[in-house]
Design a protein around this motif. Structure first.
Motif, mmCIF file in Angstrom:
data_model
loop_
_atom_site.group_PDB
_atom_site.id
_atom_site.type_symbol
_atom_site.label_atom_id
_atom_site.label_comp_id
_atom_site.label_asym_id
_atom_site.label_seq_id
_atom_site.Cartn_x
_atom_site.Cartn_y
_atom_site.Cartn_z
ATOM 1 N N HIS A 16 0.912 -1.210 0.058
ATOM 2 C CA HIS A 16 0.092 0.064 -0.039
ATOM 3 C C HIS A 16 0.829 1.298 0.007
ATOM 4 N N GLN A 19 -0.482 4.880 -0.850
ATOM 5 C CA GLN A 19 -1.081 5.566 0.293
ATOM 6 C C GLN A 19 -0.475 5.648 1.802
ATOM 7 N N GLU A 29 -6.538 5.174 9.606
ATOM 8 C CA GLU A 29 -6.247 5.411 8.270
ATOM 9 C C GLU A 29 -5.225 4.103 7.886
ATOM 10 N N ALA A 32 -7.730 0.951 7.835
ATOM 11 C CA ALA A 32 -8.228 0.957 6.655
ATOM 12 C C ALA A 32 -7.453 0.510 5.429
ATOM 13 N N GLU A 35 -6.573 -3.271 5.830
ATOM 14 C CA GLU A 35 -7.781 -4.171 5.559
ATOM 15 C C GLU A 35 -8.374 -3.854 4.375
ATOM 16 N N ASP A 36 -7.501 -3.051 3.225
ATOM 17 C CA ASP A 36 -8.013 -3.009 1.852
ATOM 18 C C ASP A 36 -9.507 -2.551 2.000
ATOM 19 N N ARG A 37 -9.815 -1.415 2.565
ATOM 20 C CA ARG A 37 -11.181 -0.877 2.760
ATOM 21 C C ARG A 37 -11.152 0.759 2.775
ATOM 22 N N PRO A 38 -12.213 1.194 2.354
ATOM 23 C CA PRO A 38 -12.134 2.802 2.421
ATOM 24 C C PRO A 38 -12.095 3.285 3.930
ATOM 25 N N TRP A 39 -11.546 4.441 4.254
ATOM 26 C CA TRP A 39 -11.503 4.916 5.516
ATOM 27 C C TRP A 39 -12.721 5.186 6.106
ATOM 28 N N ARG A 40 -12.852 5.003 7.127
ATOM 29 C CA ARG A 40 -14.282 5.367 8.076
ATOM 30 C C ARG A 40 -13.737 5.951 9.465
#
Length: 60
Positions: A16, A19, A29, A32, A35-40
């Motif tokens: 990654h 990023q 961040e 996320a 975990e290969d997912r969008p930030w929340r």
């Protein structure tokens, strides 16, 4: 944030890299990204705890 790892193995972040190199990542961040997912939004303490779990799981 107390308890935040002082470092994270580069081997976890290397896939990654784009990023991760943009100027530092908060614990939420980083979770996320790993975990290969969008930030929340995550509670900071929960993000730190999850980050420790990921490092332990993937460094074993």
């Amino acid at each position: 944030m107390p308890g935040t790892p002082a470092s994270v193995p580069w081997s976890l972040l290397a896939p990654h890299e784009a990023q991760a190199e943009r100027g530092g990542l908060s614990p939420a961040e980083m979770v996320a990204v790993l975990e290969d997912r969008p930030w929340r939004h995550m509670d900071p303490a929960a993000a730190v705890a999850r980050l420790h779990e990921i490092i332990k799981e993937r460094s074993a």
